[in-house]
Design a protein around this motif. Structure first.
Motif, PDB file in Angstrom:
ATOM      1  N   ASN A 645      14.802   6.204   6.962  1.00 45.85           N
ATOM      2  CA  ASN A 645      13.408   6.329   7.392  1.00 45.85           C
ATOM      3  C   ASN A 645      12.715   4.982   7.390  1.00 45.85           C
ATOM      4  O   ASN A 645      11.971   4.649   8.311  1.00 45.85           O
ATOM      5  CB  ASN A 645      12.665   7.307   6.478  1.00 45.85           C
ATOM      6  N   TYR A 649      10.742   3.184  10.434  1.00 45.43           N
ATOM      7  CA  TYR A 649       9.334   2.748  10.332  1.00 45.43           C
ATOM      8  C   TYR A 649       9.217   1.264  10.673  1.00 45.43           C
ATOM      9  O   TYR A 649       8.186   0.801  11.167  1.00 45.43           O
ATOM     10  CB  TYR A 649       8.791   2.971   8.915  1.00 45.43           C
ATOM     11  N   LEU A 652       7.432  -0.891  13.463  1.00 46.53           N
ATOM     12  CA  LEU A 652       6.070  -1.450  13.465  1.00 46.53           C
ATOM     13  C   LEU A 652       6.046  -2.914  13.003  1.00 46.53           C
ATOM     14  O   LEU A 652       5.032  -3.586  13.139  1.00 46.53           O
ATOM     15  CB  LEU A 652       5.158  -0.640  12.532  1.00 46.53           C
ATOM     16  N   LEU A 690      -2.384   2.064  10.045  1.00 46.75           N
ATOM     17  CA  LEU A 690      -1.095   2.737  10.243  1.00 46.75           C
ATOM     18  C   LEU A 690      -1.250   3.926  11.172  1.00 46.75           C
ATOM     19  O   LEU A 690      -2.113   4.766  10.961  1.00 46.75           O
ATOM     20  CB  LEU A 690      -0.568   3.262   8.901  1.00 46.75           C
ATOM     21  N   PRO A 691      -0.396   4.019  12.180  1.00 47.41           N
ATOM     22  CA  PRO A 691      -0.425   5.231  12.993  1.00 47.41           C
ATOM     23  C   PRO A 691       0.263   6.380  12.259  1.00 47.41           C
ATOM     24  O   PRO A 691       1.000   6.155  11.297  1.00 47.41           O
ATOM     25  CB  PRO A 691       0.381   4.837  14.228  1.00 47.41           C
ATOM     26  N   GLU A 692       0.023   7.585  12.748  1.00 50.45           N
ATOM     27  CA  GLU A 692       0.810   8.717  12.267  1.00 50.45           C
ATOM     28  C   GLU A 692       2.249   8.468  12.757  1.00 50.45           C
ATOM     29  O   GLU A 692       2.439   8.107  13.917  1.00 50.45           O
ATOM     30  CB  GLU A 692       0.242   9.985  12.902  1.00 50.45           C
ATOM     31  N   PHE A 693       3.230   8.636  11.886  1.00 53.00           N
ATOM     32  CA  PHE A 693       4.599   8.247  12.262  1.00 53.00           C
ATOM     33  C   PHE A 693       5.562   9.326  11.807  1.00 53.00           C
ATOM     34  O   PHE A 693       5.617   9.663  10.629  1.00 53.00           O
ATOM     35  CB  PHE A 693       4.952   6.909  11.592  1.00 53.00           C
TER      36      PHE A 693
END
Lengths: 756, 172
Positions: A645, A649, A652, A690-693
């Motif tokens: 994970n 992530y 970004l 932070l975007p929703e990821f």
């Protein structure tokens, strides 16, 4: 359904977790050797100049200074492909190019001495644009590279190194096409992957032919097997410390190594060269500049008929491994675009700015970012859903492609359609996709848009790996493998793979420090090769050690080795756990039981990642917010969920997704200076933004090794730029030709002037 | 003290780091703390506490964060001579000194694998510790705000948020 394992697929604490959270993990700047000196570099203020005179007397006379080196008295080592990068040269080719080196008792004295070195330059005209640089009469960086064009061979890839994609008949392909689109697209942000820790090296000579190098690097052993040949074949011992991030850029550190080793040689003392953040920004490993000028042909149903054009690759002042990135980029383009007719030529060009280096994405991201906008323009005409296009055109088992060494490979990997569908469902793509250049929603001055892109790489099985696994009588195992820890958790994952074979608690598996003296050959943690390539070597070594253990135990249990099993340090006849005898009785205290494993390259199993993105564009300010990201892949089998994970992530970070909208090194083409070489002016995403990821990771099993896993980490950044580029275009109904989409470009596109 | 004596007597300061007092002499000799030495340099090079990391040395990345008198500060932007009489906690000071028991935040970072390369982690943990000391049950946006000056290029952010929120629920 994935198989149930004891360790594989379960979250387990990283082996180095305690060291990291207590501050005991040692990075290169935490290391101080007795008698160690500090090395510093005097750097050029000009982008292109001849050094007419250097006066070092005053610096040499300073108290605490132990050496001053210039191009007159440095060793004649050379690196780069082909070899063209000297330790110091009589000419400088970018602002920040090295002019002189000093070694001093303290860092402060070394810095002060730099100010006492007098240099007279003869300024030369400079060139920064990739197509201007290859015109007649352009300033020439190297005598040996007329027209600023670098040869495209990579010696280690062999005589057929991939430097273009030529296949089928493009003329016929364009004849067949319903739609032909062409254009010029630039992904020339030259962003910095910017690991938090700057690069650093400590070098120490023990006699004229023996060099020890400590470094915070991702593939520390490159300092032995790559740098030996470039330094007259000293016996180099390469030792790695914890590495504070790399993203490719710190696979090794050739320039800092040259500087430290040259100063260490002349002073006969260990020398540390640890870059400041400004040096890191201004002189170390930028992403390649990428420009695509060409066209694509397509049928109405999204079948590609032809791709042709030129990929201009700007490597800056020198090529570290740009040719290898051209080769891999050409390979990856074929994975993403199933097309029978190709005529993609490449030109690798040097210009007067800080050089590009090895960076996550490795040519593939750069080519995708520049090539995909023209493909997407073609898709817009018949209004083909890009997700359907990706599903149709991503390489499938049985499809072929040329890979980096020029051979034709046929995919024996996976059909990733299920991962594409699962990702689209999680993102609610069908609801959000309204067609090309149409916003998903309009909220007052703000417009929402969605975009998608996919990426793959066949590097999961690249290069060679070797490992030993040593079984100890106390029911512990030691893995000997040359793998560093730069954030992927790969050292822990390899321990899990071995623990699973040997069925001993994870705490009882140790891995040797990164040290070329004690470990067999491993190419390093490049691409996504850790899981399949390195993993295969470790698994084979563990299996081999277990086999030897069974051979030792067989006579004691009066059974054949094949009938034996082991668990928690006991060997027993399968199904009869009460027959068991402990490893210590089998092995005894006076021997160890060691297995060996080796992996040979295999380019037949491409990995895959699709990235769905949603952005909000403010039509009044031009600001873009990344709201949501869904990443979908099929990893075959997850080894460690939090590590995987984390890798995804990572899209970004490290000059990835945000190079679509704000990440760039701003090169002033009047002075050759990069203007934003500090962490205030170089933009980076913060916690507050932070975007929703969401990650969607399938586990369908792939024919790799014992666990059916495939690495996917490296490609996480690659689809980001073109996905967000498309999302912004859809939000505001405008097309763009170059990255990043900063507010001024947005405002210009919607017809607003600055300040309006 | 008049100006003259001040110059002649080496000036001493005392800083208390992880509950241990250190008397430091200010001066230009190798065994002294320089007037321009940052707290980060003193911690790392004079006291050997290398758990505090320096990422940018420009006050922009948060890696060097330590707690001074209860508040998170950037040790690369703080001069040691300004720290006379101050109480400083570094990452090395979070573990129970006798038992070695980890701070709940450290344990939570392990449990959530809330790091990748780990270089930014000590700074993140110290900033989170200071946050929870002042606000034991922060909301997600408050954790994000408290960590907004911390640069992590690997993108451990999502795991870090889980780790900090989880530690706060436990009353960390």
């Amino acid at each position: 359904m994935p198989k149930e394992y004891r360790f594989i697929g379960k979250p387990t604490p990283r082996k180095d977790a305690l060291d990291i959270v207590t501050g005991r993990a040692r990075y290169i700047d935490d290391l101080v050797l007795p008698r160690m000196l500090h090395g510093k570099v005097l750097r050029s203020p000009f982008p292109h100049a001849k050094i007419k005179m250097i006066q070092t007397d005053r610096a040499e006379a300073m108290k605490g200074i132990r050496a001053v080196l210039t191009h007159y008295n440095v060793p004649t080592w050379q690196t780069g492909i082909p070899r063209h990068v000297k330790v110091l040269d009589s000419k400088v080719r970018y602002v920040g190019d090295a002019v002189a080196l000093v070694a001093a008792e303290t860092e402060e004295i070394a810095k002060e001495a730099l100010d006492l070195i007098e240099v007279e330059y003869e300024e030369l005209p400079a060139v920064y644009d990739v197509e201007e640089a290859i015109r007649p009469n352009a300033p020439q960086l190297y005598e040996e590279f007329p027209g600023n064009l670098l040869p495209l061979d990579v010696p280690t890839f062999g005589p057929k190194t991939l430097s273009q994609v030529v296949l089928g008949d493009v003329e016929a392909g364009f004849q067949e096409a319903d739609i032909i689109e062409e254009g010029v697209y630039s992904y020339e942000n030259i962003p910095n992957p910017l690991p938090i820790e700057p690069p650093g090296v400590i070098a120490q000579w023990d006699g004229p032919k023996r060099l020890t190098v400590w470094s915070a690097t991702q593939s520390a052993s490159w300092h032995r097997f790559i740098m030996q040949s470039k330094m007259g074949f000293p016996d180099i011992r390469a030792i790695g410390t914890h590495c504070g991030g790399s993203f490719g850029s710190k696979n090794y550190a050739a320039q800092p190594l040259f500087y430290a080793a040259a100063l260490a040689q002349v002073t006969n003392r260990p020398v540390k060269v640890y870059y400041s953040k400004e040096e890191h920004f201004g002189t170390f490993s930028l992403r390649l500049g990428s420009r695509f000028r060409g066209k694509v042909g397509m049928k109405k149903d999204g079948t590609l008929t032809a791709v042709s054009g030129t990929w201009f690759v700007d490597t800056g002042a020198f090529s570290d491994m740009a040719q290898a990135q051209v080769a891999v980029g050409c390979g990856e383009a074929q994975l993403m675009l199933r097309c029978p007719n190709w005529d993609l030529k490449t030109k690798l060009v040097c210009t007067n700015r800080s050089a590009s280096g090895v960076i996550r994405g490795f040519g593939g991201q750069e080519l995708e970012a520049a090539l995909m906008p023209v493909v997407k323009k073609a898709l817009a005409k018949p209004d083909i859903d890009p997700v359907q296009f990706i599903k149709k055109n991503y390489v499938k088992p049985g499809d072929g492609y040329f890979w980096r060494e020029g051979n034709w490979w046929v995919s024996e990997g996976m059909d990733y359609s299920k991962a594409i569908e699962a990702g689209a469902a999680a993102f609610q793509w069908k609801d959000k996709w309204k067609g090309w250049f149409k916003p998903t929603a309009i909220n007052g001055p703000k417009r929402i848009g969605v975009g998608v892109a996919a990426h793959g790489n066949a590097d999961v099985g690249e290069d060679e790996s070797e490992a030993y696994v040593r079984l100890n009588p106390d029911a512990t195992a030691t893995i000997h493998v040359s793998v560093a820890e730069s954030g992927m958790g790969q050292r822990s994952s390899l321990c899990k793979m071995a623990a699973e074979v040997l069925q001993i608690p994870l705490e009882q598996v140790q891995i040797t420090p990164v040290d070329s003296l004690v470990n067999p050959f491993d190419f390093g943690l490049v691409g996504s090769r850790g899981t399949y390539a390195v993993g295969s070597a470790v698994i084979e070594a563990a299996e081999n050690a277990r086999q030897k253990l069974f051979e030792l135990a067989a006579p004691m249990l009066q059974a054949s080795p094949e009938s034996l099993d082991t668990e928690d340090g006991m060997v027993f006849i399968k199904g009869q756990t009460d027959t068991g005898i402990p490893w210590r009785r089998i092995i005894g205290i006076a021997q160890t039981c060691t297995g060996f494993g080796r992996f040979e390259p295999d380019y037949s199993k491409p990995n895959f990642l699709i990235l769905f993105t949603e952005v909000e564009v403010d039509m009044e300010t031009g600001k873009i917010d990344l709201l949501k990201v869904v990443a979908a892949t099929d990893a075959g089998q997850i080894i460690d969920p939090p590590s995987l994970n984390g890798q995804i992530y990572g899209s970004l970070g490290s000059a990835g997704i945000d190079t679509a909208i704000f990440e760039e090194s701003i090169l002033d083409k009047k002075t050759g200076q990069i203007l934003n070489i500090n962490m205030m002016d170089y933009k980076w995403r913060t916690f507050s933004e932070l975007p929703e990821f969401q990650n969607v990771i399938l586990e369908s099993g792939i024919r790799t090794h014992r666990y059916g896993a495939v690495g996917v980490g490296e490609i996480a950044t690659s689809p980001g730029p073109s996905a967000v580029f498309m999302a912004v275009s859809n939000a505001i109904g405008k097309t763009f030709t170059d990255y990043p989409l900063t507010p001024d470009k947005i405002l210009a596109a919607v017809g607003k002037k600055h300040g309006e | 003290m008049d100006k003259k004596t001040k110059q002649e007597d080496p000036q001493e300061i005392e800083i208390i780091v992880n509950n241990i007092p250190y008397s430091l002499t200010i001066g230009i000799h190798p065994d002294q703390v320089g007037p321009s030495d940052t707290l980060a340099k003193t911690l790392r090079e004079t006291l050997g506490l290398t758990g505090t990391k320096v990422g940018c040395d420009q006050g922009s990345c948060g890696a060097c964060t330590v707690i001074m008198d209860g508040l998170p500060i950037l040790s690369c932007l703080t001069l040691t001579i300004e720290c006379d009489g101050r109480h400083i906690t570094t990452i090395e000071g979070l573990q129970e000194p006798k038992t070695g028991k980890l701070d709940p935040l450290q344990q939570s970072f392990i449990d959530h694998t809330a790091f990748q390369c780990g270089f930014c982690t000590p700074g993140m943990i110290m900033a989170s510790r200071a946050l929870l000391d002042n606000n034991p049950s922060p909301k997600t946006h408050e954790v994000k705000e408290a960590l907004s000056g911390h640069f992590c290029r690997c993108i451990s952010h999502y795991h870090v948020l889980d780790a900090v929120l989880s530690a706060s629920k436990k009353g960390g």
